[in-house]
Design a protein around this motif. Structure first.
Motif, PDB file in Angstrom:
ATOM      1  N   PRO A  74      -4.792   8.250   9.269  1.00 44.04           N
ATOM      2  CA  PRO A  74      -3.414   8.502   8.882  1.00 44.04           C
ATOM      3  C   PRO A  74      -2.731   7.224   8.455  1.00 44.04           C
ATOM      4  CG  PRO A  74      -3.627   8.570  11.266  1.00 44.04           C
ATOM      5  CD  PRO A  74      -5.004   8.295  10.709  1.00 44.04           C
ATOM      6  N   GLY A  75      -1.509   7.362   7.908  1.00 46.55           N
ATOM      7  CA  GLY A  75      -0.826   6.186   7.374  1.00 46.55           C
ATOM      8  C   GLY A  75       0.607   6.107   7.786  1.00 46.55           C
ATOM      9  N   HIS A  76       1.530   5.844   6.880  1.00 40.34           N
ATOM     10  CA  HIS A  76       2.901   5.599   7.286  1.00 40.34           C
ATOM     11  C   HIS A  76       3.914   6.053   6.256  1.00 40.34           C
ATOM     12  CE1 HIS A  76       5.997   4.056   9.731  1.00 40.34           C
ATOM     13  NE2 HIS A  76       6.392   3.184   8.857  1.00 40.34           N
ATOM     14  N   LYS A  77       5.123   6.013   6.644  1.00 38.11           N
ATOM     15  CA  LYS A  77       6.348   6.313   5.925  1.00 38.11           C
ATOM     16  C   LYS A  77       6.208   7.209   4.704  1.00 38.11           C
ATOM     17  CE  LYS A  77       9.051   4.273   8.695  1.00 38.11           C
ATOM     18  NZ  LYS A  77       9.169   4.999   9.916  1.00 38.11           N
ATOM     19  N   GLY A  78       6.457   8.467   4.903  1.00 35.16           N
ATOM     20  CA  GLY A  78       6.414   9.409   3.814  1.00 35.16           C
ATOM     21  C   GLY A  78       5.337  10.454   4.033  1.00 35.16           C
ATOM     22  N   GLY A  79       4.598  10.351   5.122  1.00 34.81           N
ATOM     23  CA  GLY A  79       3.765  11.442   5.525  1.00 34.81           C
ATOM     24  C   GLY A  79       2.319  11.382   5.100  1.00 34.81           C
ATOM     25  N   GLU A  80       1.660  10.246   5.222  1.00 32.67           N
ATOM     26  CA  GLU A  80       0.218  10.238   4.964  1.00 32.67           C
ATOM     27  C   GLU A  80      -0.416  11.062   6.055  1.00 32.67           C
ATOM     28  OE1 GLU A  80      -3.520   7.191   4.437  1.00 32.67           O
ATOM     29  OE2 GLU A  80      -1.563   6.437   5.008  1.00 32.67           O
ATOM     30  N   THR A  81      -1.064  12.158   5.698  1.00 29.86           N
ATOM     31  CA  THR A  81      -1.631  13.074   6.673  1.00 29.86           C
ATOM     32  C   THR A  81      -3.109  13.276   6.384  1.00 29.86           C
ATOM     33  OG1 THR A  81      -1.173  15.024   5.333  1.00 29.86           O
ATOM     34  CG2 THR A  81       0.576  14.295   6.807  1.00 29.86           C
ATOM     35  N   ASP A  82      -3.751  14.092   7.225  1.00 25.07           N
ATOM     36  CA  ASP A  82      -5.179  14.326   7.018  1.00 25.07           C
ATOM     37  C   ASP A  82      -5.437  15.702   6.429  1.00 25.07           C
ATOM     38  OD1 ASP A  82      -4.567  15.862   9.185  1.00 25.07           O
ATOM     39  OD2 ASP A  82      -6.065  14.989  10.525  1.00 25.07           O
ATOM     40  N   GLY A  83      -4.513  16.209   5.637  1.00 22.47           N
ATOM     41  CA  GLY A  83      -4.771  17.488   5.009  1.00 22.47           C
ATOM     42  C   GLY A  83      -3.653  17.903   4.096  1.00 22.47           C
ATOM     43  N   PRO A 101       3.199  12.688   0.762  1.00 30.40           N
ATOM     44  CA  PRO A 101       4.383  13.385   0.266  1.00 30.40           C
ATOM     45  C   PRO A 101       4.062  14.152  -1.010  1.00 30.40           C
ATOM     46  CG  PRO A 101       4.848  11.069   0.714  1.00 30.40           C
ATOM     47  CD  PRO A 101       3.371  11.229   0.779  1.00 30.40           C
ATOM     48  N   GLN A 102       4.705  15.280  -1.170  1.00 28.14           N
ATOM     49  CA  GLN A 102       4.522  16.080  -2.375  1.00 28.14           C
ATOM     50  C   GLN A 102       5.692  15.929  -3.337  1.00 28.14           C
ATOM     51  OE1 GLN A 102       1.400  17.931  -2.814  1.00 28.14           O
ATOM     52  NE2 GLN A 102       1.129  16.317  -1.283  1.00 28.14           N
ATOM     53  N   ASP A 103       6.564  14.990  -3.070  1.00 24.47           N
ATOM     54  CA  ASP A 103       7.708  14.708  -3.935  1.00 24.47           C
ATOM     55  C   ASP A 103       7.376  13.509  -4.815  1.00 24.47           C
ATOM     56  OD1 ASP A 103      10.095  14.141  -5.160  1.00 24.47           O
ATOM     57  OD2 ASP A 103      11.228  13.786  -3.311  1.00 24.47           O
ATOM     58  N   PRO A 104       7.235  13.699  -6.126  1.00 24.92           N
ATOM     59  CA  PRO A 104       6.869  12.571  -6.992  1.00 24.92           C
ATOM     60  C   PRO A 104       7.890  11.454  -6.993  1.00 24.92           C
ATOM     61  CG  PRO A 104       7.528  14.479  -8.309  1.00 24.92           C
ATOM     62  CD  PRO A 104       7.396  14.951  -6.894  1.00 24.92           C
ATOM     63  N   ALA A 105       9.117  11.743  -6.581  1.00 32.60           N
ATOM     64  CA  ALA A 105      10.165  10.721  -6.598  1.00 32.60           C
ATOM     65  C   ALA A 105       9.892   9.586  -5.618  1.00 32.60           C
ATOM     66  CB  ALA A 105      11.525  11.344  -6.301  1.00 32.60           C
ATOM     67  N   VAL A 106       9.065   9.829  -4.598  1.00 33.30           N
ATOM     68  CA  VAL A 106       8.801   8.786  -3.602  1.00 33.30           C
ATOM     69  C   VAL A 106       7.381   8.229  -3.720  1.00 33.30           C
ATOM     70  CG1 VAL A 106      10.505   9.731  -2.004  1.00 33.30           C
ATOM     71  CG2 VAL A 106       8.101  10.402  -1.775  1.00 33.30           C
ATOM     72  N   LEU A 107       6.654   8.636  -4.740  1.00 36.45           N
ATOM     73  CA  LEU A 107       5.320   8.100  -4.990  1.00 36.45           C
ATOM     74  C   LEU A 107       5.411   6.991  -6.032  1.00 36.45           C
ATOM     75  CD1 LEU A 107       3.365  11.474  -5.139  1.00 36.45           C
ATOM     76  CD2 LEU A 107       3.728   9.989  -3.158  1.00 36.45           C
ATOM     77  N   PHE A 108       4.380   6.157  -6.097  1.00 28.80           N
ATOM     78  CA  PHE A 108       4.409   5.059  -7.065  1.00 28.80           C
ATOM     79  C   PHE A 108       3.000   4.707  -7.483  1.00 28.80           C
ATOM     80  CE2 PHE A 108       4.524   3.151  -2.808  1.00 28.80           C
ATOM     81  CZ  PHE A 108       3.527   2.187  -2.863  1.00 28.80           C
ATOM     82  N   LEU A 161       0.849  -1.187   0.000  1.00 26.51           N
ATOM     83  CA  LEU A 161       0.000   0.000   0.000  1.00 26.51           C
ATOM     84  C   LEU A 161       0.886   1.238   0.000  1.00 26.51           C
ATOM     85  CD1 LEU A 161      -2.306  -1.110   2.940  1.00 26.51           C
ATOM     86  CD2 LEU A 161      -2.908  -1.200   0.525  1.00 26.51           C
ATOM     87  N   GLY A 162       0.413   2.292  -0.640  1.00 30.72           N
ATOM     88  CA  GLY A 162       1.184   3.524  -0.610  1.00 30.72           C
ATOM     89  C   GLY A 162       0.441   4.660  -1.282  1.00 30.72           C
ATOM     90  N   HIS A 163       1.012   5.841  -1.184  1.00 29.85           N
ATOM     91  CA  HIS A 163       0.448   7.012  -1.850  1.00 29.85           C
ATOM     92  C   HIS A 163       0.714   6.895  -3.342  1.00 29.85           C
ATOM     93  CE1 HIS A 163      -0.072   8.953   2.057  1.00 29.85           C
ATOM     94  NE2 HIS A 163       1.165   8.613   2.344  1.00 29.85           N
ATOM     95  N   ASP A 164      -0.351   6.948  -4.115  1.00 28.04           N
ATOM     96  CA  ASP A 164      -0.229   6.836  -5.565  1.00 28.04           C
ATOM     97  C   ASP A 164       0.310   8.132  -6.155  1.00 28.04           C
ATOM     98  OD1 ASP A 164      -1.214   4.974  -7.909  1.00 28.04           O
ATOM     99  OD2 ASP A 164      -1.716   7.033  -8.486  1.00 28.04           O
TER     100      ASP A 164
END
Length: 221
Positions: A189-198, A152-159, A138-141
């Motif tokens: 909330p989530g994990h590693k890389g900053g899943e936040t609520d806003g 995260p707002q850095d596309p390098a760490v998204l997938f 699971l992760g931020h798409d």
């Protein structure tokens, strides 16, 4: 972020990611026959602990010593039959050395790393599967940057789900599910890389985050 950065982040607040398990973890794993599980990048252990309550023998691994200390404190408040199923390990997902018997389940939730590091960690996770085992990623798409909120707002760490399938294309795993899922943000909330609520994203008004979800299985043969 390195381990010291995460130590500092965890030390700065109580339960950075909350106590409730991730909704996709619950959706995908509720009712499955428990066995031996590994939660990579477990953080403060919310998913690890939930798995233990479902009967799994679980190892939670994270490279933040502060997060693991907090997880151990949470464990002390659990019933003995749940706490006895939990093991906490300090380590790096990119350098995982699994026991020869492998795990029936490996969970990788919100481990947001640059592509090369992500590939290394996912391959280690796949190699740790026992015959018949399940790998849940699971992760931020990547599309969350423009279509969702938080993370995260850095596309390098998204997938994307497709990235995960490419990373593991030569591991002989069967794809059960590979999709983008929409998560209502606020208290999840989530994990590693900053899943936040806003924060951030064109869909901020709707407060929906876009996650990548991939579930793979190793043949039992």
């Amino acid at each position: 972020m390195d381990s010291q950065d995460w130590d500092d982040r965890y030390a700065a607040s109580e339960l950075v990611w909350g106590a409730a398990p991730n909704q996709w973890v619950v959706r995908e794993l509720t009712g499955r026959t428990p066995g031996h599980a590994l939660d990579l990048a477990a953080g403060e252990g919310r998913n690890t602990i939930w798995l233990a309550t479902q009967g799994w023998e679980v190892t939670g691994l994270d490279f933040s010593a502060v997060a693991l200390e907090r997880a151990e404190r949470l464990t002390a408040d659990l019933p003995d039959e749940v706490a006895d199923r939990l093991t906490w390990r300090h380590g790096d997902a990119r350098a995982l050395e699994a026991p020869a018997a492998g795990y029936d389940l490996v969970l990788v939730a919100y481990l947001q790393l640059p592509a090369a590091d992500r590939r290394t960690a996912l391959r280690r996770a796949a190699d740790a599967l026992a015959p018949g085992g399940t790998l849940l990623v699971l992760g931020h798409d990547l599309s969350n940057l423009t279509e969702g909120v938080g993370g995260p707002q850095d596309p390098a760490v998204l997938f994307t789900p497709e990235d995960v399938l490419v990373d593991l294309a030569d591991h002989g795993l069967r794809t059960v599910r590979a999709e983008r899922v929409h998560r209502v943000v606020g208290g999840e909330p989530g994990h590693k890389g900053g899943e936040t609520d806003g924060g951030g994203g064109a869909a901020d008004g709707g407060r929906v985050a876009v996650d990548a979800l991939v579930r793979l299985e190793r043949s039992a043969g």
